[in-house]
Design a protein around this motif. Structure first.
Motif, PDB file in Angstrom:
ATOM      1  N   GLY A   1      36.437  45.658  48.677  1.00 49.99           N
ATOM      2  CA  GLY A   1      37.353  44.537  48.831  1.00 49.99           C
ATOM      3  C   GLY A   1      36.631  43.230  49.070  1.00 49.99           C
ATOM      4  O   GLY A   1      37.028  42.181  48.544  1.00 49.99           O
ATOM      5  N   THR A   2      35.558  43.272  49.848  1.00 49.78           N
ATOM      6  CA  THR A   2      34.781  42.050  50.099  1.00 49.78           C
ATOM      7  C   THR A   2      34.133  41.535  48.817  1.00 49.78           C
ATOM      8  O   THR A   2      34.188  40.337  48.512  1.00 49.78           O
ATOM      9  CB  THR A   2      33.706  42.337  51.152  1.00 49.78           C
ATOM     10  N   VAL A   3      33.509  42.439  48.050  1.00 52.92           N
ATOM     11  CA  VAL A   3      32.847  42.026  46.808  1.00 52.92           C
ATOM     12  C   VAL A   3      33.849  41.392  45.854  1.00 52.92           C
ATOM     13  O   VAL A   3      33.593  40.314  45.283  1.00 52.92           O
ATOM     14  CB  VAL A   3      32.146  43.240  46.156  1.00 52.92           C
ATOM     15  N   CYS A   4      34.997  42.012  45.656  1.00 55.00           N
ATOM     16  CA  CYS A   4      35.980  41.479  44.714  1.00 55.00           C
ATOM     17  C   CYS A   4      36.606  40.184  45.222  1.00 55.00           C
ATOM     18  O   CYS A   4      36.899  39.281  44.425  1.00 55.00           O
ATOM     19  CB  CYS A   4      37.052  42.527  44.450  1.00 55.00           C
TER      20      CYS A   4
ATOM     21  N   MET B   1      43.297  40.529  49.183  1.00 53.22           N
ATOM     22  CA  MET B   1      41.895  40.362  48.818  1.00 53.22           C
ATOM     23  C   MET B   1      41.732  39.568  47.525  1.00 53.22           C
ATOM     24  O   MET B   1      40.674  39.114  47.193  1.00 53.22           O
ATOM     25  CB  MET B   1      41.236  41.732  48.635  1.00 53.22           C
ATOM     26  N   GLY B   2      42.791  39.447  46.766  1.00 52.62           N
ATOM     27  CA  GLY B   2      42.682  38.742  45.494  1.00 52.62           C
ATOM     28  C   GLY B   2      42.848  39.697  44.342  1.00 52.62           C
ATOM     29  O   GLY B   2      42.629  40.895  44.447  1.00 52.62           O
ATOM     30  N   THR B   3      43.239  39.201  43.197  1.00 45.00           N
ATOM     31  CA  THR B   3      43.499  40.018  42.026  1.00 45.00           C
ATOM     32  C   THR B   3      42.438  39.761  40.981  1.00 45.00           C
ATOM     33  O   THR B   3      42.127  38.610  40.674  1.00 45.00           O
ATOM     34  CB  THR B   3      44.890  39.712  41.462  1.00 45.00           C
ATOM     35  N   TRP B   4      41.917  40.820  40.419  1.00 43.16           N
ATOM     36  CA  TRP B   4      40.892  40.671  39.394  1.00 43.16           C
ATOM     37  C   TRP B   4      41.524  40.189  38.100  1.00 43.16           C
ATOM     38  O   TRP B   4      42.629  40.558  37.739  1.00 43.16           O
ATOM     39  CB  TRP B   4      40.206  42.017  39.173  1.00 43.16           C
ATOM     40  N   ASN B   5      40.823  39.347  37.397  1.00 41.06           N
ATOM     41  CA  ASN B   5      41.305  38.778  36.154  1.00 41.06           C
ATOM     42  C   ASN B   5      41.524  39.869  35.107  1.00 41.06           C
ATOM     43  O   ASN B   5      40.641  40.661  34.820  1.00 41.06           O
ATOM     44  CB  ASN B   5      40.294  37.759  35.633  1.00 41.06           C
ATOM     45  N   ARG B   6      42.703  39.913  34.532  1.00 38.69           N
ATOM     46  CA  ARG B   6      43.021  40.960  33.569  1.00 38.69           C
ATOM     47  C   ARG B   6      42.188  40.853  32.295  1.00 38.69           C
ATOM     48  O   ARG B   6      41.910  41.835  31.629  1.00 38.69           O
ATOM     49  CB  ARG B   6      44.513  40.915  33.210  1.00 38.69           C
ATOM     50  N   ASP B   7      41.805  39.622  31.937  1.00 41.76           N
ATOM     51  CA  ASP B   7      41.027  39.462  30.718  1.00 41.76           C
ATOM     52  C   ASP B   7      39.654  40.112  30.823  1.00 41.76           C
ATOM     53  O   ASP B   7      39.035  40.437  29.810  1.00 41.76           O
ATOM     54  CB  ASP B   7      40.861  37.971  30.398  1.00 41.76           C
ATOM     55  N   SER B   8      39.154  40.255  32.050  1.00 43.42           N
ATOM     56  CA  SER B   8      37.827  40.822  32.233  1.00 43.42           C
ATOM     57  C   SER B   8      37.843  42.278  32.644  1.00 43.42           C
ATOM     58  O   SER B   8      36.816  42.844  32.925  1.00 43.42           O
ATOM     59  CB  SER B   8      37.066  40.024  33.301  1.00 43.42           C
ATOM     60  N   GLN B   9      39.044  42.900  32.716  1.00 46.10           N
ATOM     61  CA  GLN B   9      39.123  44.289  33.138  1.00 46.10           C
ATOM     62  C   GLN B   9      38.761  45.229  31.994  1.00 46.10           C
ATOM     63  O   GLN B   9      39.251  45.074  30.873  1.00 46.10           O
ATOM     64  CB  GLN B   9      40.542  44.613  33.620  1.00 46.10           C
ATOM     65  N   PRO B  10      37.905  46.216  32.240  1.00 48.34           N
ATOM     66  CA  PRO B  10      37.629  47.225  31.225  1.00 48.34           C
ATOM     67  C   PRO B  10      38.868  48.083  30.966  1.00 48.34           C
ATOM     68  O   PRO B  10      39.808  48.117  31.753  1.00 48.34           O
ATOM     69  CB  PRO B  10      36.489  48.056  31.842  1.00 48.34           C
ATOM     70  N   THR B  11      38.850  48.797  29.860  1.00 47.43           N
ATOM     71  CA  THR B  11      39.966  49.658  29.509  1.00 47.43           C
ATOM     72  C   THR B  11      39.880  50.963  30.297  1.00 47.43           C
ATOM     73  O   THR B  11      38.880  51.265  30.946  1.00 47.43           O
ATOM     74  CB  THR B  11      39.935  49.959  28.010  1.00 47.43           C
TER      75      THR B  11
ATOM     76  N   ARG C   1      41.146  47.660  39.620  1.00 44.92           N
ATOM     77  CA  ARG C   1      40.225  48.664  39.103  1.00 44.92           C
ATOM     78  C   ARG C   1      38.762  48.357  39.387  1.00 44.92           C
ATOM     79  O   ARG C   1      37.996  49.259  39.748  1.00 44.92           O
ATOM     80  CB  ARG C   1      40.437  48.832  37.599  1.00 44.92           C
ATOM     81  N   PRO C   2      38.310  47.132  39.232  1.00 44.88           N
ATOM     82  CA  PRO C   2      36.894  46.892  39.555  1.00 44.88           C
ATOM     83  C   PRO C   2      36.553  47.206  41.010  1.00 44.88           C
ATOM     84  O   PRO C   2      35.455  47.678  41.297  1.00 44.88           O
ATOM     85  CB  PRO C   2      36.714  45.402  39.240  1.00 44.88           C
ATOM     86  N   ALA C   3      37.491  46.928  41.929  1.00 42.81           N
ATOM     87  CA  ALA C   3      37.254  47.290  43.329  1.00 42.81           C
ATOM     88  C   ALA C   3      37.131  48.803  43.482  1.00 42.81           C
ATOM     89  O   ALA C   3      36.321  49.298  44.273  1.00 42.81           O
ATOM     90  CB  ALA C   3      38.376  46.756  44.209  1.00 42.81           C
ATOM     91  N   GLY C   4      37.926  49.547  42.705  1.00 41.31           N
ATOM     92  CA  GLY C   4      37.799  50.998  42.743  1.00 41.31           C
ATOM     93  C   GLY C   4      36.456  51.473  42.246  1.00 41.31           C
ATOM     94  O   GLY C   4      35.866  52.414  42.797  1.00 41.31           O
TER      95      GLY C   4
END
Length: 804
Positions: free
Chosen positions: A467-470, A1-11, A139-142
């Motif tokens: 998964g679709t949104v991310c 599905m793709g990997t979310w950018n680590r720079d934009s991930q919340p803690t 994490r954002p997908a979660g």
């Protein structure tokens, strides 16, 4: 599905705050809008029917904690019945009440905790869904998946509302934990065989030690998945389909691994400990009723079949590797394809597993027969269609329209996610992706068979939508980064904008669902005040069917083959879906209940056309009281083609066409169009249900709605055969109507009534039944919503009843 950018991930701290907020929001939705509907002035109004029986079991369990009854004489009159409700849901609630009440919880405390119990469990589902989305796509997908599961409407919200004290919400919770733990075990197992695992950044740790750590980590997650699977099976005695689902996934996975020339050995530490832990955990609970033996049989068969499948797939892979190493160099081996004869090995593997699957049919025919019967319950039957939750999802509309009605915009994103998962499963064959694919297809198939299983499907919808949104968001920002000259600077610059855009996308996805969820949460359910008042009156003004204190006693299991007398002295006749209300509120044993006992007996009585036959049925059933309510009459709703009324369900259970009582015709309106209308036949008014509820057992000397209609059959454009009225004539005398009907030739003429509250035939008084509630006589044009009748001539003889 793709990997979310680590720079934009919340803690993790931000995610913890967000998860607590989602839990609080989910609990708020499930409690605030229905609080006034559940906690009434004088009693707690639990939703539905099964919640009242769970409350009955919990109260008895707390009276003899930690021992629970396995036989309940109040379940059905005259024989009683074994308790077939899985124990874990009630045991968890009873243990919580026992702790909060310091060993002696009050009745008010038990009812309050029981009302809040499903809402808290439903809100807790956000945690495993969040972790599952995190393991799949980040994490954002979660977060997106947890937000959807928290606020989506549908059956899951209905099962997890305040007061919906039923075990179905526990099924969703434990199955979600099982899925999450399996995903974690698969990731650790897959990383252990990956050439680039990064478990530890230390240079002094060898790859072999790293693989060992990952394997043990996979085994640990697998054991937790097995405990969650055992908790699921102990929460629902019919949950044996979940181990079979895991076996189906293993078969698909090993074939995919063989297709990709990959060993399936990594699947063993991820699944075998789970099945073994589940089998060991449920063995002490097996009693044949609350936890049937087929659960252990299915787990053992699944464990054997999965072990053989994984072992055989690994053996086939090694044989292929040895063959290619002998024939070609390693570099050529990576580009070569196996000979044609070796392509038959996966099919040989499937044949072997199929043979293992049919072995229990011969070794344990009784348990296997129960399992087959369990799956056959998914087939739509004429009786099952009378129960709203057992109807197919597309019974009233197409499957697409039904899914849209259930999930709205989330149905579209989930469909896109299912397509993407299918494409990824074919392209890369990752075990996590294939597990999600098999899980999704299984839950979708079960939901299409019976709409009640959409409370499982909502977890899949949330994960696939996340998964679709991310995936879409990653593709968009990747495309935008490629347009800039400094992608890294662009990512840093748009980090906050990206999070804000995700929030807006989630809000747009939830907006049409939250409004429907709020409306659904505010709808009342369960016995209304009229029912509760009537059943409370019955408890206070009727003799106890057993000795004092027997309702709360702990009684031993009864053997039906050795039973010589009924443990209860009398029962109460009511329609089956009111049986648990009668048991818990009035403390009287019903003739028919929601578990299927006595339904045909009750249907035969309420549809009986002669009082003599009805009295014999009451005597055979041991009934002393009869209850009717305003939900029995069939009536047309708002000029549409929808008819409601439990009398229609009674006719189905009696294998009697409802058209012998009520039939839909078409009459021409003033605008020239044909509109549907219900005509009521004399058999409808002569039935005991109508004579008791509509006329309170009183005679009808002069019918008020007498019509003779003539009709012609007509085939509509959609292929439906309808009856169109050609002539309608009203009469003031029943004798004149009969004479007119006798003079008409042919069989396209009927004596009918257009009003379910106005008979077209004279009726005699019911001499064997006397209304005792409400005690004040009401106008026959407006009968009370609930009426109780005493069976005249019945007597109550107290007998000695065993208890311990």
């Amino acid at each position: 599905m793709g990997t979310w950018n680590r720079d934009s991930q919340p803690t993790w701290r931000e995610h913890t705050i967000l998860m607590l907020s989602l839990f609080a929001g989910s609990l708020f939705l499930r409690s605030f809008f229905s609080y006034d509907q559940v906690f009434l002035a004088d009693y707690v109004r639990f939703r539905g029917t099964d919640a009242w029986y769970h409350l009955r079991l919990v109260e008895n369990l707390l009276g003899h904690f930690p021992h629970s009854i396995t036989f309940d004489p109040y379940l059905h009159h005259p024989t009683g019945g074994p308790v077939t409700v899985a124990p874990l849901f009630d045991l968890g609630l009873a243990f919580l009440a026992w702790i909060v009440g310091f060993g002696q919880p009050s009745a008010e405390l038990i009812e309050s905790l029981a009302a809040w119990y499903p809402a808290v469990l439903g809100a807790l589902v956000t945690l495993p869904v969040y972790l599952a989305g995190h393991l799949l796509w980040g994490r954002p997908a979660g977060v997106v998946a947890a937000a959807l599961i928290a606020f989506l409407p549908g059956r899951f919200l209905e099962r997890s509302l305040l007061g919906s004290t039923d075990h179905h919400v526990a099924e969703v919770l434990w199955s979600s934990w099982c899925l999450m733990f399996l995903l974690a075990a698969l990731r650790a197992a897959r990383d252990s065989v990956s050439p680039r695992n990064t478990v530890s950044p230390r240079d002094d740790v060898s790859p072999r030690e790293t693989d060992r750590v990952l394997r043990w980590r996979s085994i640990g997650w697998s054991v937790l998945a097995g405990l969650a699977l055992a908790a699921y099976l102990l929460s629902w005695r019919s949950g044996t389909a979940l181990p079979i689902l895991l076996l189906s996934w293993i078969l698909v996975q090993v074939v995919a691994d063989l297709r990709a020339s990959r060993s399936s050995r990594y699947l063993a530490p991820a699944l075998i400990p789970a099945l073994l832990a589940a089998l060991v955990a449920i063995l002490p609970w097996i009693d044949g009723h609350r936890v049937p033996a087929r659960q252990a049989v299915v787990l053992a068969a699944t464990l054997l079949a999965c072990s053989v499948a994984i072992g055989a797939a690994d053996w086939i892979h090694r044989r292929r590797l040895q063959h290619h190493l002998k024939q070609h160099r390693l570099k050529q081996h990576r580009r070569s394809r196996p000979p044609h004869r070796r392509r038959l090995l996966p099919w040989a593997l499937l044949t072997l597993v199929a043979l293992l699957g049919i072995t229990p049919w011969f070794a344990m025919p009784r348990q296997t027969g129960e399992l087959v019967h369990l799956f056959r319950r998914l087939e739509p039957t004429e009786w099952g269609l009378t129960v709203a939750e057992m109807r197919p999802l597309q019974a009233d509309d197409s499957a697409v329209a039904a899914l849209w009605r259930e999930f709205h915009t989330a149905a579209i994103t989930a469909g896109m996610g299912l397509a993407l998962v299918l494409w990824q499963a074919w392209r890369r064959a990752r075990p996590e992706t294939i597990l999600l694919l098999v899980w999704s297809l299984a839950m979708l198939s079960a939901s299409l068979a019976q709409r009640r299983f959409t409370y499982y499907l909502v977890v899949v919808v949330a994960l696939l939508s996340a998964g679709t949104v991310c995936a879409v968001w990653n593709a968009f920002w990747r495309w935008q980064s490629q347009r800039t000259k400094n992608p890294r600077h662009s990512r840093q610059q748009h980090s906050q904008q990206r999070s804000l855009a995700l929030t807006l996308a989630l809000a747009l996805l939830l907006a049409p669902n939250v409004s429907q969820a709020m409306s659904q949460a505010s709808k009342p359910s369960g016995p209304n005040p009229a029912w509760h008042t009537a059943l409370s009156w019955l408890r206070a003004n009727s003799p106890d069917p057993a000795e004092p204190g027997f309702y709360t006693a702990y009684y031993p299991r009864q053997d039906p083959s050795q039973a010589t007398a009924s443990p209860m002295t009398y029962g109460v006749m009511s329609w089956w879906d009111r049986g648990f209300w009668l048991m818990r509120i009035a403390r009287r044993p019903p003739i028919a209940n929601p578990q299927g006992y006595g339904i045909t007996t009750a249907a035969a009585f309420y549809l009986a056309q002669e009082e003599g036959a009805a009295q014999r049925m009451l005597a055979d059933a041991g009934a002393r009281y009869v209850i009717v309510d305003d939900a029995m009459p069939i009536r047309q709703v708002g000029g549409s083609e929808i008819g409601i009324g439990t009398v229609a369900s009674m006719a189905t259970w009696q294998q009697q066409p409802v058209e012998t009582l009520v039939e839909r015709y078409e009459v021409r309106a003033q605008d020239g169009n044909w509109r549907p209308v219900f005509f009521y036949y004399p058999s409808y008014f002569r039935s005991m249900a109508t004579r008791l509820q509509t006329f309170s057992g009183q005679p009808v000397h002069q019918p008020q709605s007498i019509w003779v209609v003539s009709f012609e059959p007509h085939l509509r454009a959609d292929g439906a055969l309808v009856k169109r009225v050609t002539r309608m004539q009203s009469f003031t005398s029943y004798r004149h109507a009969i004479d007119e009907l006798a003079q008409l030739a042919g069989n396209h003429h009927r004596l009918v009534s257009t009003d379910p509250a106005a008979s077209c035939v004279p009726l005699e008084a019911l001499n064997g039944l006397r209304r005792v509630y409400p005690p004040v006589r009401h106008d026959l044009k407006a009968p009370p919503p609930v009426q109780i009748f005493r069976v005249l001539g019945s007597s109550v003889t107290m007998t000695q009843i065993p208890r311990s």
